[in-house]
Design an enzyme around this catalytic site. Structure first.
Site, PDB file in Angstrom:
ATOM      1  N   ARG A   1      -1.912   5.078  -0.542  1.00  0.00           N
ATOM      2  CA  ARG A   1      -0.934   4.254   0.162  1.00  0.00           C
ATOM      3  C   ARG A   1      -0.082   3.514  -0.853  1.00  0.00           C
ATOM      4  NH1 ARG A   1      -4.645   1.849   5.146  1.00  0.00           N
ATOM      5  NH2 ARG A   1      -5.135   3.883   6.038  1.00  0.00           N
TER       6      ARG A   1
ATOM      7  N   ARG B   1      -7.207  -4.024  -2.420  1.00  0.00           N
ATOM      8  CA  ARG B   1      -6.017  -3.319  -1.918  1.00  0.00           C
ATOM      9  C   ARG B   1      -5.474  -2.434  -3.034  1.00  0.00           C
ATOM     10  NH1 ARG B   1      -3.057  -4.420   2.598  1.00  0.00           N
ATOM     11  NH2 ARG B   1      -4.100  -6.434   2.817  1.00  0.00           N
TER      12      ARG B   1
ATOM     13  N   GLU C   1     -11.177  -7.079   6.804  1.00  0.00           N
ATOM     14  CA  GLU C   1     -11.261  -5.794   7.505  1.00  0.00           C
ATOM     15  C   GLU C   1     -11.923  -4.723   6.645  1.00  0.00           C
ATOM     16  OE1 GLU C   1      -8.448  -2.070   8.649  1.00  0.00           O
ATOM     17  OE2 GLU C   1      -7.467  -4.028   8.531  1.00  0.00           O
TER      18      GLU C   1
ATOM     19  N   SER D   1     -11.194   0.011  11.086  1.00  0.00           N
ATOM     20  CA  SER D   1     -10.292  -0.160  12.219  1.00  0.00           C
ATOM     21  C   SER D   1     -10.442   1.066  13.097  1.00  0.00           C
ATOM     22  CB  SER D   1      -8.845  -0.314  11.738  1.00  0.00           C
ATOM     23  OG  SER D   1      -7.987  -0.657  12.794  1.00  0.00           O
TER      24      SER D   1
ATOM     25  N   ARG E   1     -14.136  -0.959  -0.073  1.00  0.00           N
ATOM     26  CA  ARG E   1     -14.379  -2.275   0.523  1.00  0.00           C
ATOM     27  C   ARG E   1     -15.863  -2.470   0.824  1.00  0.00           C
ATOM     28  NH1 ARG E   1      -9.281  -4.613   3.961  1.00  0.00           N
ATOM     29  NH2 ARG E   1      -7.727  -4.240   2.329  1.00  0.00           N
TER      30      ARG E   1
END
Length: 430
Positions: free
Chosen positions: A262, A277, A349, A352, A391
């Site tokens: 990403r 991130r 988070e 999801s 994560r």
């Protein structure tokens, strides 16, 4: 993508659902394009009938020796042919404009999704575990003594720039163990079928899974025109594109462990420290393709699978339903699972899980054949992280850290770590 017939049947309901997402009414513009497209098609069909009728009369006029009538009819046939070509081109252009407009409109939230503007309006629906009380100030993952030797940001920056990390030694092995263990749980106990998918895909795969055209800036595009996948949701979901499945084959439940990429174009200045991130990361993804009647229950099931992974690791978490203002573009309902990170003193988070209804299926023409007969219907598609591996590594390290810089590791990982259960202050498995 939305069905223009549904909008045509109840434009007020469509606009009301968009308003819950904070968007202005769009039905009038869409229906104007739809009317123009249908008008061109109908006019072309009428012109075709006139041309066919004139074509029959041309021969009759020729046979009767009526040269003037023959020439008039022949000119009429030519005119109608040109008119049909023009109208068909108008219909194609208007249809393309309508399709482009529909592709840019987000999915409509289910009625039970809470209204809201942003993450502050999300609603907690579950909480598990009690955050550990430390007798020292807990550190973030990249500050823990035993982690520092195995988490190298400087070398990664030398190779690739910011938002990359090079893992080595024991930390790299823990990362690998987490992914392997998750896959074994999902395939051995949860009934998901493992896949190894490409990480380079064509435009159609990104478009069909609602990543294009709106989110092109969030992904990486190669010189050859391939996209690096942001998640294997793209490859797993698009694997049924164009298919007509047997109803008895549903649900399809798939999983894959892949690299993900990403650009993080919209996250400048956020989470720049550590590996929270990154441009490149790994995920164990879950994707389900279901009968429409099963998709809501499948969302709860998928959420439960992700929660179970965290519980087995002993990691406290909470689950929230995203409000209309925080929900993703393609989702009709989303459950975010947030793991406790003591180094940040907050929940972040880690998974999801979303149902898109038939939104993606319409974009990629994925259908099933009803067992009772009748026309094929669109399937429903769901996706969820089970889990984000990096994560999860962060959460394991932060929650297991000790005052001396060592880390106590979850027992479930021991078989994947040669029986070792901790990371020493010097960064070795012990």
């Amino acid at each position: 993508m939305h069905d223009i017939r549904t909008i045509r049947d109840d434009p007020a309901a469509f606009d009301a659902a968009l308003a819950r997402r904070g968007l202005a009414p769009m039905s009038s513009d869409l229906l104007a394009l739809d009317a123009a497209r249908r008008g061109s098609i109908q006019a072309a069909e009428a012109a075709l009938q006139e041309r066919n009728a004139a074509s029959k009369q041309v021969g009759q006029a020729k046979a009767s020796g009526d040269e003037a009538e023959f020439e008039r009819l022949r000119a009429l046939v030519a005119d109608k042919k040109a008119e049909i070509t023009r109208l068909e081109e108008e219909a194609r252009e208007t249809d393309a404009r309508l399709r482009d407009a529909l592709l840019g409109i987000p999915n409509l939230p289910y009625d039970d999704v809470p209204d809201g503007e942003d993450e502050a309006d999300n609603v907690e629906i579950a909480r598990w575990g009690t955050p550990r009380v430390f007798d020292f100030t807990p550190k973030e993952h990249f500050e823990i003594a035993g982690v520092v030797p195995g988490m190298d940001f400087e070398t990664a920056a030398k190779l690739s720039g910011s938002r990359f990390v090079m893992l080595r030694g024991a930390v790299a092995r823990i990362h690998r163990a987490l992914a392997q263990w998750m896959l074994d749980v999902h395939t051995g106990e949860n009934g998901l079928v493992e896949h190894m998918t490409p990480v380079l895909v064509r435009d159609d795969a990104m478009l069909g899974t609602d990543k294009l055209p709106k989110f092109g800036d969030d992904s990486f595009l190669t010189r050859e025109g391939y996209w690096l996948i942001p998640t294997s949701e793209v490859t797993l979901t698009y694997s049924v594109a164009g298919d007509v499945l047997e109803e008895a084959a549903l649900p399809l439940r798939m999983t894959a462990h892949t690299l993900c990429f990403r650009s993080e174009a919209g996250s400048a200045g956020r989470d720049t420290a550590g590996m929270l991130r990154q441009h490149q990361f790994e995920k164990v993804e879950m994707v389900s393709v279901t009968h429409p009647d099963q998709s809501r229950a499948e969302l709860d099931r998928m959420t439960g699978l992700a929660q179970d992974i965290l519980e087995r690791l002993g990691l406290p978490y909470r689950t929230v339903v995203l409000c209309t203002g925080d929900m993703g573009f393609g989702a009709r309902r989303t459950h975010d699972i947030e793991v406790w990170l003591p180094g940040q003193d907050t929940y972040r988070e880690i998974s999801s899980c979303s149902t898109t209804g038939d939104f993606q299926a319409r974009r990629m023409n994925a259908r099933f054949k009803p067992a009772a007969g009748g026309k094929p219907e669109f399937v429903h598609t769901l996706n969820g992280s089970g889990l984000a591996v990096g994560r999860c590594l962060i959460a394991v390290l932060e929650n297991g850290q000790q005052a001396d810089g060592s880390v106590t590791l979850p027992e479930v990982l021991a078989p994947y770590l040669g029986g070792k259960t901790a990371l020493s202050p010097e960064g070795a498995l012990v």
